[in-house]
Design an enzyme around this catalytic site. Structure first.
Site, PDB file in Angstrom:
ATOM      1  CG  ASP A  80      39.357  34.085  44.564  1.00 40.32           C
ATOM      2  OD1 ASP A  80      39.080  32.934  44.960  1.00 40.32           O
ATOM      3  OD2 ASP A  80      40.247  34.792  45.065  1.00 40.32           O
ATOM      4  CG  ASP A  82      38.149  38.699  42.057  1.00 37.35           C
ATOM      5  OD1 ASP A  82      38.703  37.805  41.384  1.00 37.35           O
ATOM      6  OD2 ASP A  82      38.628  39.150  43.115  1.00 37.35           O
ATOM      7  CD  GLU A  84      43.765  41.101  38.950  1.00 41.11           C
ATOM      8  OE1 GLU A  84      44.643  40.336  38.514  1.00 41.11           O
ATOM      9  OE2 GLU A  84      43.586  42.255  38.490  1.00 41.11           O
ATOM     10  CE1 TYR A 303      43.132  33.742  50.760  1.00 40.05           C
ATOM     11  CE2 TYR A 303      41.954  35.573  49.766  1.00 40.05           C
ATOM     12  CZ  TYR A 303      43.084  34.782  49.861  1.00 40.05           C
ATOM     13  OH  TYR A 303      44.143  35.040  49.052  1.00 40.05           O
ATOM     14  NE  ARG A 305      46.235  37.188  50.144  1.00 39.25           N
ATOM     15  CZ  ARG A 305      47.165  36.454  50.752  1.00 39.25           C
ATOM     16  NH1 ARG A 305      47.919  36.993  51.689  1.00 39.25           N
ATOM     17  NH2 ARG A 305      47.349  35.194  50.439  1.00 39.25           N
ATOM     18  CG  HIS A 351      37.540  36.072  48.952  1.00 42.49           C
ATOM     19  ND1 HIS A 351      37.757  34.751  48.727  1.00 42.49           N
ATOM     20  CD2 HIS A 351      38.386  36.746  48.126  1.00 42.49           C
ATOM     21  CE1 HIS A 351      38.705  34.607  47.808  1.00 42.49           C
ATOM     22  NE2 HIS A 351      39.091  35.804  47.427  1.00 42.49           N
TER      23      HIS A 351
END
Length: 645
Positions: A80, A82, A84, A303, A305, A351
């Site tokens: 992803d 970002d 994390e 997605y 989350r 996302h």
DNA sequence: CAGTGAGCGAGCTTCCGCTTGACTT
């Protein structure tokens, strides 16, 4: 062959379709490595060196990745976009490096802004390297969370037996709940009165109005505090003559809401169907991963989350086409609606918003393939997403001002009628007072009206409501605390540790929760402050932009925190109790009537039973909460002397 | 005599964020 690594298997499947046979797309299933849950995983003495450990759970998936890496020329890390996500790419790289799999192979970092064929191909064609500053921001976040949690929690085990854990996120969530309880406990209801009048025009039509001006002053909530003042006012009002002073007709619009994020989905599913946060997530997960439809597994939603409110350009076009065909041109705004301006604090927007993957799959048509819960949630997601691209609803709102001949008293009547349903055609909202008011009769300025009925009503102010799962998630998101992937688990931690009880869908802090919260507020105030996370995020941004380095951020934090931990360890139990007693009153020292406990307490005081053993025994044997036993044992001598540490 | 309970001591607990699927009720 080229290997592509993403985070989730459902995504891997989709991307594999776009990239074709030359690529193998595998999922990492999360971070793959983490700090081991034991002491010493972060070493502040040695530049905050961290020990990493492979997740037992991701080991078998990791084998697939390393096997595929061996057969690849290029390894593409497409986690992803970002903080994390960058961290996961870094972990994967490190593990491959340790296994000496990177020699002679190219490694690229790639991000997809959305999961559509164009965006994926575009991403693949614009590779970069892993951004160290973003990884460093992650390292700072990870180390700090560990240091806070693994230093405060053990202090609780000795100073506050029964309380097991504290942390940057869970302790603030608990504080919100206990502070609200405190507000409710100290709330004193206040009396106030309202005055509404039904007027009658010359054709006997009734106009319901409420008072706005009395004796030349604006009427506010507490203008009439007692029955006597209302009675006096009524006498004055009755004696006057009234006429229409003004009539205002206006069109007002209600705009559609942004498509769902994790937080708003949890809130709405709770409000509409009473689903708890974790139930909502489980259902959404199934819809995301895919439902068997006539032998084919189809992922029905994007997605789940996410904190983003935008939708992909492709979806936007599909939605617009669908609106035009199924509802007609008049429901289609000229330009697509955008919600990017209203992003939540600390949103990473890696996302899209939660939306159906194919808007043509109507909830009704899917009924035979889905469970009833799944239909409910899909319907919610489908209609909210579609409506977000439709026109606003329009209402005719009229308001009539009625004033006494001497201008000293004034009333207002208002009503509204929907004249165009717009997005409400597909997304029904709870109807507010504002929209349901009756249609007002046709009147002209200057028409005289007479009083038909005076309705005075007594009211009392209400305390603020206790948090529900939904309102807690909303509040946490506002404060920028926690992430979409953790909202549901924050709630279960608080319940599993018996810090809170959920009664009638509302959070009540337990005695233990109140005690713990007061303890942290007294002794670790800085780290349970509502702004602690927000300030941390600012520093993480500075790390990302290169303004500062992560060791410096950790050092600044650690200097204060370490001395705070040290001084709390020095405090005698007796002093802790005095402090807590001050903030909690009789909670700590309240006399417990239970004979069993009293007897054990006596045994403690006589020295025939050690305090620690009596504690364990009482808790287990009588099935009492630790706190109840605590209340009793606090009175014993050995406790007061501070021997029990 | 068997079963029960008192008492002792040793060992354990814990963070946040990213995944899924296996549990239970």
């Amino acid at each position: 062959m080229n290997l592509v690594v993403v985070e989730s298997p459902a995504k891997a499947k989709t991307i594999n379709k776009y990239l074709g046979k030359n690529y193998k797309v595998l999922a990492s299933y999360g971070h793959i490595r983490d700090l081991p849950s034991k002491n010493g995983s972060v070493n502040p003495e040695k530049n905050f060196e961290m020990q990493w450990e492979l997740d037992s759970f991701s080991k078998k998936y990791l084998k697939e990745i390393t096997d595929a890496a061996k057969e690849s020329e290029k390894i593409i890390l497409a986690t992803d976009p970002d903080r994390e996500g960058e961290a996961i790419a870094w972990h994967v790289k490190k593990v491959l490096e340790d296994k000496k799999l990177l020699k002679g192979r190219k490694l690229e970092r790639v991000v997809f802004n959305e999961i559509t064929k164009n965006a994926v191909l575009n991403g693949i064609n614009n590779p970069r390297q892993i951004e160290d500053t973003l990884v460093n921001a992650y390292l700072a976040r990870r180390a700090l969370d560990y240091l806070v949690g693994f230093n405060i929690s053990p202090i609780l085990w000795t100073k506050l037996p029964g309380s097991k854990s504290a942390g940057r996120v869970q302790s603030v969530a608990l504080k919100l709940i206990t502070e609200r309880e405190h507000e409710i406990e100290s709330f004193k209801p206040e009396e106030y009165w309202s005055i509404n009048i039904n007027f009658q025009d010359s054709s006997k039509n009734i106009i319901s109005s409420k008072i706005t001006i009395f004796e030349n002053d604006k009427v506010e909530r507490f203008t009439f505090k007692r029955k006597e003042s209302v009675n006096k006012a009524s006498e004055i009002i009755k004696k006057k003559n009234y006429s229409i002073k003004d009539v205002i007709n206006k069109v007002y619009k209600r705009n559609p809401l942004a498509p769902f994020t994790t937080s708003t989905l949890q809130q709405t599913a709770s409000g509409k169907y009473g689903f708890g946060a974790s139930r909502t997530m489980q259902i959404a997960q199934k819809l995301y991963q895919g439902i068997d439809i006539d032998g084919e597994t189809v992922g029905l939603i994007t997605y789940m989350r996410t904190d983003g409110t935008n939708i992909s350009k492709e979806a936007e076009l599909d939605f617009r086409k669908f609106i035009k065909n199924d509802y007609g041109e008049k429901y289609l705004p000229q330009t697509p609606n955008s919600y990017s301006g209203k992003k939540a604090k600390n949103a990473q927007e890696a996302h899209e918003a939660i939306r159906p993957t194919n808007i043509k799959k109507k909830p009704n048509d899917l009924k035979k393939y889905l469970s009833s819960d799944q239909v409910k949630l899909y319907d919610l997601i489908w209609s909210r997403a579609l409506s977000s691209q439709m026109k606003p609803a329009e209402f005719d709102r009229s308001s009539i001002q009625i004033t006494s001949s001497d201008n000293s008293v004034s009333f207002n009547a208002s009503g509204s009628v929907m004249k165009f349903d717009g997005y409400l055609k597909v997304y029904t909202m709870p109807v507010t007072d504002e929209d349901t008011k009756n249609i007002l009769p046709e009147v002209k300025i200057g028409d005289s009206v007479s009083i038909d009925e005076i309705i005075d009503e007594q009211h009392f102010t209400n305390p603020p409501p206790r948090f529900s799962e939904a309102s807690l998630v909303k509040k946490l998101e506002e404060l920028g605390i926690g992430r979409p992937s953790t909202y549901a688990s924050i709630i279960s931690v608080l319940s599993n540790r018996n810090y809170v009880d959920l009664l009638n869908k509302r959070f009540h802090p337990t005695d233990r929760g109140k005690l713990l919260s007061a303890f942290l507020e007294k002794l670790f105030a800085k780290y349970v402050d509502y702004n602690f996370t927000a300030n941390l995020e600012d520093q993480l941004d500075d790390i990302t932009s290169g303004k500062t380095n992560y060791i410096k951020v950790l050092e600044d934090f650690w200097k204060d925190f370490y001395s705070n931990v040290g001084s709390v360890k020095e405090i005698r139990t007796r002093e802790v109790l005095d402090m807590l007693n001050e903030s909690l009153g009789d909670l700590v020292f309240e006399k417990d009537k239970d004979d069993q406990i009293d007897r054990n307490c006596k045994a403690c005081e006589n020295g025939t039973l050690s305090l620690k053993n009596s504690f364990h025994k009482l808790c287990n044997f009588y099935q009492l909460s630790r706190l109840q036993v605590y209340k009793a044992t606090f009175k014993s001598k050995s406790f007061a002397d501070g021997k029990f540490i």
